[in-house]
Design a protein around this motif. Structure first.
Motif, PDB file in Angstrom:
ATOM      1  N   GLU A   1       0.802  -1.223   0.000  1.00 57.98           N
ATOM      2  CA  GLU A   1       0.000   0.000   0.000  1.00 57.98           C
ATOM      3  C   GLU A   1       0.836   1.274   0.000  1.00 57.98           C
ATOM      4  O   GLU A   1       0.266   2.368   0.045  1.00 57.98           O
ATOM      5  CB  GLU A   1      -0.931   0.011   1.217  1.00 57.98           C
TER       6      GLU A   1
ATOM      7  N   GLU B   1       2.496   4.534  -1.079  1.00 58.85           N
ATOM      8  CA  GLU B   1       1.991   5.443  -2.114  1.00 58.85           C
ATOM      9  C   GLU B   1       2.898   5.501  -3.335  1.00 58.85           C
ATOM     10  O   GLU B   1       2.428   5.660  -4.458  1.00 58.85           O
ATOM     11  CB  GLU B   1       1.819   6.848  -1.531  1.00 58.85           C
ATOM     12  N   ASN B   2       4.217   5.409  -3.140  1.00 60.08           N
ATOM     13  CA  ASN B   2       5.141   5.596  -4.252  1.00 60.08           C
ATOM     14  C   ASN B   2       5.572   4.286  -4.910  1.00 60.08           C
ATOM     15  O   ASN B   2       6.521   4.258  -5.677  1.00 60.08           O
ATOM     16  CB  ASN B   2       6.382   6.353  -3.789  1.00 60.08           C
TER      17      ASN B   2
END
Length: 425
Positions: free
Chosen positions: A268, A270-271
Motif C-alpha cells: 500500500e 503510495e510511491n
C-alpha cells in the motif's frame, strides 16, 4: 609365416610420429584460444549463452586447485564459467593486479568448495553484473574455527552488480550470526544496484538482524526458498521496489497476522510502481484455526500470492480425512473468533499506518556501539569529577576573587537604591 610381408621399422616410426603430432595439434587447438597457461580441459571462444553469442572462458571440472589461470584470460572475455574445481580459498587479485576485463559481465564460480573469499580477491570487475557462488562452503563469520573469515568489503568492487547468487553457498550449520554478517557485507560493499538476491538452500531458520536487507535499495527479487523459515521476521518495508518474495518450501505452518500486515503495508505504499508477488507454495501449512486468518487474507489482500488456488494444508493424524486440503476450500465455520481477531488486528494496523510509528530495530552492531558510547560517557564524567576534586583548592583560590567582586557589586547596587529619594506623584 615366411611369406608374410615384413613391416619396416621406419614405417612404424613414421606412424607413431604422425599420431603424436595429431594429438599435439588437437591439444593445442583446444587450449590455444585461452593461452598457454590454461589446461586442456578449459575452452575459450564464442558460444551461445542465454540466446546470445558471447565470448566464454569455460573451466568446468578442470581439476584446478588454484585460480592462477584467471590472470591470463583473453581480454575479450564476457562470461567466465569456473565451476567444479577444488579451490578452498580465493587469494588476493583473482583476476590479476593489472588486468582490466572491460567486457566481463558474468562470473560463475559455483561448486568449487570455496570456504573463504578475501576482502581483496575481486579486483577489476567494474562491469560484472552477475556473480554466481552457488554450492560452496563459504564462511563469513568472525568466529568460525577461531579464524576471522569476515571481510565486510568482499563485494565492494562489484559497483555494477545486479544479481548475486548465493544458493547453498554457506557451510552447513552456519553461525547464527549469519544475518548480521550478511548485513555488514551489504552495508560495506555498497551494493546499491543489486536487483536480485538468491539465498535458497542455506538452512536459514531466522534472521537475527531484522534489517539485513535494508541496505539494498534497488532490490527487486528476494529468493529465500528451501530454507527453514517459520515466519517473516525480517524487515521488507524498507525495500520499496521489492516485487517478488520467494518463501516456497520453508517451514510455515501458518502465517502470522503481523506478517500479513507487513506485506499489506509494503503493497500500500503510495510511491510503489509494481505489485508485490509472494510465493508460499509447498510449505507444511496445518489445517486448523491458525490458518483461517491467512485464508481470509488471501481473498482480500492486494498482494499477489502466486498459485494461491493450489495452496495446500495438512490435517493431523487424528483427523477423519488426513489427506491434504486446499486452503481456500477449507470450512472455517468453527474459527470465527480467530478470523475476527485477525481482521481487527489488520484493520487497526492499516488505519494507524504503523510503518512510520514503529520503533526502529536496533541491530547487534548498533546496540554494541550505543553501549560503548554510554560506557565512554560515564568514564569521561568520572574523570571530570575526579579532576575537579583533585584541583578543588586551586579552583577555590581562582574563584574566590570572582565571587567577592560579584558580592561587592551587589552590595553597592543595594546601597545606591536605598539613597535614592522616594518620588511622590
Amino acid at each position: 609365416m615366411a611369406n608374410e610381408p615384413q613391416v619396416q621399422p621406419q614405417m612404424l616410426l613414421v606412424a607413431l610420429l604422425a599420431i603424436s603430432a595429431a594429438l599435439s595439434l588437437g591439444s593445442a587447438e583446444s587450449s590455444s584460444s585461452c593461452g598457454p597457461n590454461f589446461p586442456v580441459a578449459c575452452s575459450c571462444g564464442n558460444e551461445m549463452y542465454e540466446k546470445t553469442v558471447q565470448f566464454i572462458v569455460n573451466c568446468t571440472n578442470a581439476g584446478l586447485r588454484n585460480t592462477s589461470v584467471l590472470e591470463y584470460m583473453p581480454e575479450q572475455v564476457e562470461i567466465l564459467i569456473f565451476t567444479g574445481n577444488y579451490i578452498t580459498e580465493l587469494p588476493w587479485n583473482v583476476f590479476g593486479s593489472i588486468n582490466d576485463y572491460k567486457q566481463l559481465k558474468i562470473v560463475d564460480m559455483s561448486s568449487n568448495h570455496i570456504r573463504e573469499i578475501r576482502g581483496k580477491s575481486y579486483h577489476h570487475v567494474p562491469h560484472v553484473e552477475r556473480l554466481i557462488l552457488n554450492h560452496n562452503n563459504l564462511s563469513i563469520s568472525r568466529f568460525d574455527d577461531e579464524v576471522n573469515h569476515h571481510h565486510p568489503r568482499v563485494f565492494s568492487n562489484f559497483v555494477n552488480l545486479q544479481s548475486l547468487h548465493l544458493t547453498d553457498a554457506f557451510e552447513d550449520h552456519s553461525s547464527p550470526q549469519l544475518s548480521e554478517d550478511l548485513h555488514d557485507i551489504f552495508v560495506n560493499s555498497q551494493l546499491v544496484k543489486l536487483q536480485k538476491l538468491h539465498l535458497e538452500q542455506n538452512e536459514i531458520t531466522h534472521f537475527k538482524d531484522r534489517n539485513v536487507f535494508c541496505d539494498l535499495p534497488a532490490l527487486l527479487d528476494l529468493h529465500l526458498g528451501d530454507n527453514l523459515l517459520k515466519d517473516i521476521n525480517f524487515e521488507v518495508r524498507c525495500l520499496n521496489n521489492l516485487r517478488f518474495l520467494d518463501l516456497e518450501r520453508n517451514k510455515f505452518e501458518f502465517v502470522k497476522p503481523s506478517d500479513m500486515r507487513l506485506l499489506n503495508q509494503l503493497q500500500e505504499r503510495e510511491n510503489r510502481t509494481v505489485n508485490l508477488v509472494v510465493d508460499f507454495n509447498l510449505n507444511p501449512f496445518v489445517c486448523d484455526c491458525k490458518i483461517s486468518p491467512f485464508r481470509t487474507w488471501l481473498q482480500a489482500t492486494r498482494v499477489q500470492v502466486r498459485n494461491q488456488d493450489s495452496l495446500m494444508c495438512f490435517h493431523g493424524l487424528q483427523h477423519v480425512d488426513p489427506a491434504p486440503a486446499h486452503i481456500l476450500q477449507l470450512d472455517m465455520s468453527e474459527c470465527a473468533a480467530a478470523m475476527e481477531a485477525a481482521a481487527s488486528f489488520l484493520n487497526i494496523a492499516e488505519d494507524e499506518q504503523l510503518y512510520g510509528q514503529l520503533q526502529p530495530h536496533i541491530s547487534g552492531h548498533t546496540a554494541t556501539l550505543i553501549f560503548l558510547l554510554i560506557v565512554l560517557s560515564m568514564i569521561l564524567l568520572g574523570l571530570l569529577v575526579a579532576l575537579v576534586y583533585v584541583s578543588r583548592d586551586k579552583l577555590k583560590f581562582m574563584m574566590t576573587p570572582v565571587f567577592d567582586n560579584v558580592a561587592k557589586k551587589v552590595q553597592y547596587t543595594s546601597i545606591k537604591d536605598e539613597d535614592c529619594p522616594e518620588v511622590h506623584v
